[in-house]
Motif scaffolding. Structure first.
Motif, PDB file in Angstrom:
ATOM      1  N   THR A 117      42.619  39.279  -1.040  1.00  0.00           N
ATOM      2  CA  THR A 117      42.565  40.564  -1.752  1.00  0.00           C
ATOM      3  C   THR A 117      42.870  41.669  -0.747  1.00  0.00           C
ATOM      4  OG1 THR A 117      41.131  42.082  -2.987  1.00  0.00           O
ATOM      5  CG2 THR A 117      40.035  40.714  -1.364  1.00  0.00           C
ATOM      6  N   ARG A 118      43.295  42.816  -1.256  1.00  0.00           N
ATOM      7  CA  ARG A 118      43.466  43.976  -0.370  1.00  0.00           C
ATOM      8  C   ARG A 118      42.264  44.903  -0.476  1.00  0.00           C
ATOM      9  NH1 ARG A 118      48.670  43.240  -2.587  1.00  0.00           N
ATOM     10  NH2 ARG A 118      50.139  42.526  -1.000  1.00  0.00           N
ATOM     11  N   ALA A 147      51.925  24.320 -11.563  1.00  0.00           N
ATOM     12  CA  ALA A 147      52.555  23.757 -12.769  1.00  0.00           C
ATOM     13  C   ALA A 147      53.530  24.807 -13.276  1.00  0.00           C
ATOM     14  CB  ALA A 147      51.494  23.449 -13.827  1.00  0.00           C
ATOM     15  N   GLY A 205      46.161  34.070 -17.257  1.00  0.00           N
ATOM     16  CA  GLY A 205      46.111  32.845 -18.052  1.00  0.00           C
ATOM     17  C   GLY A 205      47.411  32.064 -17.960  1.00  0.00           C
ATOM     18  N   GLU A 232      40.174  34.003 -12.697  1.00  0.00           N
ATOM     19  CA  GLU A 232      40.395  33.147 -13.879  1.00  0.00           C
ATOM     20  C   GLU A 232      39.705  31.792 -13.727  1.00  0.00           C
ATOM     21  OE1 GLU A 232      44.529  32.487 -14.789  1.00  0.00           O
ATOM     22  OE2 GLU A 232      44.945  34.627 -14.665  1.00  0.00           O
ATOM     23  N   ARG A 255      43.311  36.857  -5.637  1.00  0.00           N
ATOM     24  CA  ARG A 255      42.100  37.368  -6.311  1.00  0.00           C
ATOM     25  C   ARG A 255      42.171  37.178  -7.828  1.00  0.00           C
ATOM     26  NH1 ARG A 255      41.537  41.306  -9.932  1.00  0.00           N
ATOM     27  NH2 ARG A 255      43.039  42.573  -8.780  1.00  0.00           N
ATOM     28  N   THR A 271      43.904  34.951  -9.715  1.00  0.00           N
ATOM     29  CA  THR A 271      43.758  33.540 -10.104  1.00  0.00           C
ATOM     30  C   THR A 271      42.320  33.083  -9.874  1.00  0.00           C
ATOM     31  OG1 THR A 271      46.073  33.064  -9.704  1.00  0.00           O
ATOM     32  CG2 THR A 271      44.564  31.198  -9.590  1.00  0.00           C
ATOM     33  N   ALA A 309      51.926  35.921  -6.673  1.00  0.00           N
ATOM     34  CA  ALA A 309      51.982  36.747  -5.456  1.00  0.00           C
ATOM     35  C   ALA A 309      51.689  35.902  -4.216  1.00  0.00           C
ATOM     36  CB  ALA A 309      50.976  37.895  -5.552  1.00  0.00           C
TER      37      ALA A 309
END
Ligand SMILES: NC(=O)c1ccc[n+]([C@@H]2O[C@H](COP(=O)([O-])OP(=O)(O)OC[C@H]3O[C@@H](n4cnc5c(N)ncnc54)[C@H](OP(=O)(O)O)[C@@H]3O)[C@@H](O)[C@H]2O)c1
Length: 172
Positions: free
Chosen positions: A67-68, A8, A21, A52, A47, A49, A106
Motif C-alpha cells: 500500500t502507499r 486466473a 471481485g 477482497e 491492498r 486484493t 497493479a
C-alpha cells in the motif's frame, strides 16, 4: 529466492475490475489449485486484493500487503509494506524460498519483470465487467517457456475448458 506470479485469466487476460471481485463465479478446481500452490509460501498482495480476500488467510499465512498509505491499519495479522523492494529485502532476510504474487493487476504489473515463474489458469472463454477492466500484463514479449500444462474439459461447474500453465522465465 524464487518469485512467482499466480493468476486466473480469461482469453483476453481479464482478471478483474476497478470495482473489485472476479469477473466469474468462483471455480472450485482453480481455488483448490491456488490453495495448494500457495500453501507454506510467502505471499504478496495489493491492498485491494487483500481486502477482497481478507477472510481467506489463516494463521499459517502472514502475507505481505503493498500500500502507499502509511496509516493503513489492516484487520488481520499481515505485513504491511510500502514498496516492492522493501518486501524483497524482508522476505530474503526471513529466508523465504519462494514469494508468490497473488495480484491484483497493479501488483502483477509491478513485479512481472522479476518473475521466475508464472502460473496461469486460463479460462477458455471471455467475460465482461461493468467498471474499468483489469488485465494480467502481457508476458509473450518476455522469455517465458511453458514447462507444465494441464488441460481440463468443460464440467458441470463451468461450460468452458480451462488450462493451468507453468511458464518459466528463461533468462532469470
Ligand atoms: N483473476 C485473478 O487471478 C485475480 C487475482 C488477484 C486480484 N484479482 C482482481 O484484480 C482486481 C484488483 O486489482 P487492482 O490493480 O485494482 O488492485 P490491487 O493490485 O489488488 O491493489 C492496488 C493497490 O495496491 C497498492 N499499490 C499498488 N502499487 C503499489 C506500489 N508500487 N507501491 C505501494 N503500493 C502499491 C495501492 O494501495 P493503496 O491504495 O492502499 O495505496 C493500490 O491501490 C480485482 O478485481 C481483483 O478481484 C484477480
Amino acid at each position: 529466492m524464487k518469485l512467482s506470479l499466480i493468476a486466473a485469466i480469461d482469453e483476453n487476460k481479464l482478471i478483474g475490475s476497478a470495482e473489485g471481485g472476479l469477473p466469474w463465479q468462483g471455480i472450485e478446481q482453480d481455488r483448490d489449485h491456488f490453495r495448494s500452490y500457495v500453501r507454506g509460501k510467502g505471499l504478496l498482495l495489493g491492498r485491494k486484493t487483500y481486502e477482497e480476500m481478507e477472510g481467506w488467510f489463516g494463521l499459517d499465512h502472514r502475507p505481505y500487503i503493498l500500500t502507499r498509505n502509511r496509516n493503513y491499519a489492516p484487520k488481520s495479522q499481515v505485513r504491511v509494506a510500502f514498496s516492492f523492494d522493501e518486501i524483497i529485502r524482508t522476505a530474503e532476510k526471513e529466508a523465504e524460498n519462494e514469494l508468490v504474487v497473488c495480484g491484483g493487476a497493479a501488483i502483477y504489473e509491478r513485479t512481472i519483470n522479476y518473475a521466475d515463474l508464472i502460473i496461469l489458469t486460463i479460462l477458455h472463454t471471455t467475460f465482461t465487467v461493468e467498471s474499468e477492466a483489469k488485465y494480467f500484463p502481457d508476458w509473450h514479449s518476455k522469455d517465458f517457456i511453458e514447462i507444465k500444462r494441464q488441460d481440463f474439459s468443460p464440467s458441470a461447474e463451468r461450460d468452458f475448458g480451462m488450462s493451468i500453465l507453468h511458464l518459466k522465465c528463461a533468462t532469470n
